[in-house]
Design an enzyme around this catalytic site. Structure first.
Site, PDB file in Angstrom:
ATOM      1  N   ALA A  45      -1.924   5.465   1.774  1.00 34.56           N
ATOM      2  CA  ALA A  45      -3.056   4.534   1.840  1.00 34.56           C
ATOM      3  C   ALA A  45      -3.031   3.811   3.187  1.00 34.56           C
ATOM      4  O   ALA A  45      -1.976   3.586   3.776  1.00 34.56           O
ATOM      5  CB  ALA A  45      -2.982   3.519   0.703  1.00 34.56           C
ATOM      6  N   LEU A  83       0.860  -1.176   0.000  1.00 38.75           N
ATOM      7  CA  LEU A  83       0.000   0.000   0.000  1.00 38.75           C
ATOM      8  C   LEU A  83       0.896   1.225   0.000  1.00 38.75           C
ATOM      9  O   LEU A  83       1.955   1.243   0.639  1.00 38.75           O
ATOM     10  CB  LEU A  83      -0.883   0.029   1.255  1.00 38.75           C
ATOM     11  CG  LEU A  83      -2.063  -0.943   1.317  1.00 38.75           C
ATOM     12  CD1 LEU A  83      -2.643  -0.949   2.727  1.00 38.75           C
ATOM     13  CD2 LEU A  83      -3.140  -0.562   0.312  1.00 38.75           C
ATOM     14  N   ASP A  84       0.485   2.284  -0.709  1.00 34.76           N
ATOM     15  CA  ASP A  84       1.216   3.542  -0.673  1.00 34.76           C
ATOM     16  C   ASP A  84       1.256   4.074   0.758  1.00 34.76           C
ATOM     17  O   ASP A  84       0.359   3.782   1.566  1.00 34.76           O
ATOM     18  CB  ASP A  84       0.548   4.582  -1.572  1.00 34.76           C
ATOM     19  CG  ASP A  84       0.668   4.247  -3.049  1.00 34.76           C
ATOM     20  OD1 ASP A  84       1.569   3.466  -3.406  1.00 34.76           O
ATOM     21  OD2 ASP A  84      -0.136   4.776  -3.837  1.00 34.76           O
ATOM     22  N   PRO A  85       2.277   4.885   1.098  1.00 37.10           N
ATOM     23  CA  PRO A  85       2.300   5.494   2.441  1.00 37.10           C
ATOM     24  C   PRO A  85       1.024   6.254   2.777  1.00 37.10           C
ATOM     25  O   PRO A  85       0.604   6.283   3.938  1.00 37.10           O
ATOM     26  CB  PRO A  85       3.507   6.438   2.366  1.00 37.10           C
ATOM     27  CG  PRO A  85       4.420   5.782   1.373  1.00 37.10           C
ATOM     28  CD  PRO A  85       3.497   5.192   0.336  1.00 37.10           C
TER      29      PRO A  85
END
Length: 300
Positions: A49, A45-47
């Site tokens: 997200a 997951l992106d930071p």
């Protein structure tokens, strides 16, 4: 400071990843709390997200690719009227447009267009690589390269709520789907531009998010209580057929040898004996059990 003593521990922890931390940093924190020799996550997951990030410890890492390939479910909010360089709140605003009058009916009609099989062009701000370099490194240098479109599937997309300038959605999609790109495409189909302000993963395969399974919650527990939160090593594939192997056949299976079984043909079956999962196998049309992935049996 004394060096942490790692241990062999197996299982799956369903982490609720917090905001502003990378998936790898979250993984390392969970690994440290469990003092695990080996750990891996099942799709970053992106930071920016949040939400479900299954962490596989020890022997559970042997099944992690099944979760990488699984469908995912997200809740996302799209801010309409402004586009950013990254497709989310981390980027700089690069375009502004007026937002048309939104109604539940008009939004639902647009969303319907995106259900089913479709293609997406991956964003430049992604971890995909070109000649060994992540695309986001090139993007930060102002370099843009051509990216081939990918086939993805949006199984379900539901409107949760909306305002004059934003819409919140519940999206179930195939692996490889960029919700940032989906958000931009939806905004464009509505006659404006947009970017994500929230992305929260609530499901990976058959695993569902438990909001209170946070790093802080893990930190509050002792070692025994933490271990009780772990799902079995085979949890990622627990829906597969199960075969009970007689004790006299266990030695052969653990040595990777084939044997005959009375079981329907299957390309994936979990093999058990005396309550323990020995690993994953396939059964041929002529009833031959072929080990595919063996689990190390821990003492105790």
């Amino acid at each position: 400071m004394s060096k942490i003593v790692r241990r062999h521990i197996d299982g799956v922890f369903l982490l609720n990843k917090p905001l502003n931390i990378s998936s790898n940093a979250a993984l390392q924190k969970v690994r440290w709390l469990y003092r695990a020799h080996k750990a891996g996550h099942t799709g970053a997951l992106d930071p920016l997200a949040t939400g479900l990030l299954p962490i596989c410890l020890g022997e559970a890492t042997k099944f992690s690719h099944y979760l990488l390939d699984a469908d995912k479910r997200y809740q996302a909010t799209i801010q309409l009227g402004t586009a950013t360089s990254t497709g989310d709140v981390e980027g700089e605003v690069v375009e502004s447009q007026a937002v048309p009058l939104l109604t539940e009916d008009s939004i639902s009609k647009v969303l319907k267009q995106f259900e089913g099989d479709t293609t997406q062009v991956p964003p430049m701000y992604s971890a995909l690589k070109k000649d060994g370099r992540p695309l986001y490194e090139l993007a930060r240098q102002g370099i843009e390269i051509e990216r081939p479109a990918r086939s993805v599937r949006i199984s379900q997309i539901e409107l949760l709520s909306f305002t004059e300038q934003s819409i919140s959605l519940d999206v179930t999609c195939s692996k490889g789907t960029y919700i940032r790109v989906l958000g931009e495409d939806i905004a464009k189909a509505m006659g404006t531009v947009g970017h994500l302000t929230k992305l929260h993963r609530i499901q990976t395969g058959h695993f569902q998010l438990d909001e209170h399974m946070t790093i802080e919650y893990l930190e509050s527990l002792d070692e025994v209580a933490r271990e009780q939160l772990l799902l079995p090593s085979y949890a990622a594939v627990e829906g597969l057929p199960k075969l009970e192997l007689p004790l006299e056949r266990v030695k052969y299976f653990n040595n990777g040898q084939e044997s005959s079984v009375d079981f329907p043909e299957s390309d994936g079956v979990l093999v058990f004996s005396n309550g323990q999962c020995l690993g994953l196998a396939e059964v041929s049309a002529i009833g031959r059990l072929k080990p595919k992935r063996l689990l190390i049996q821990r003492d105790g």
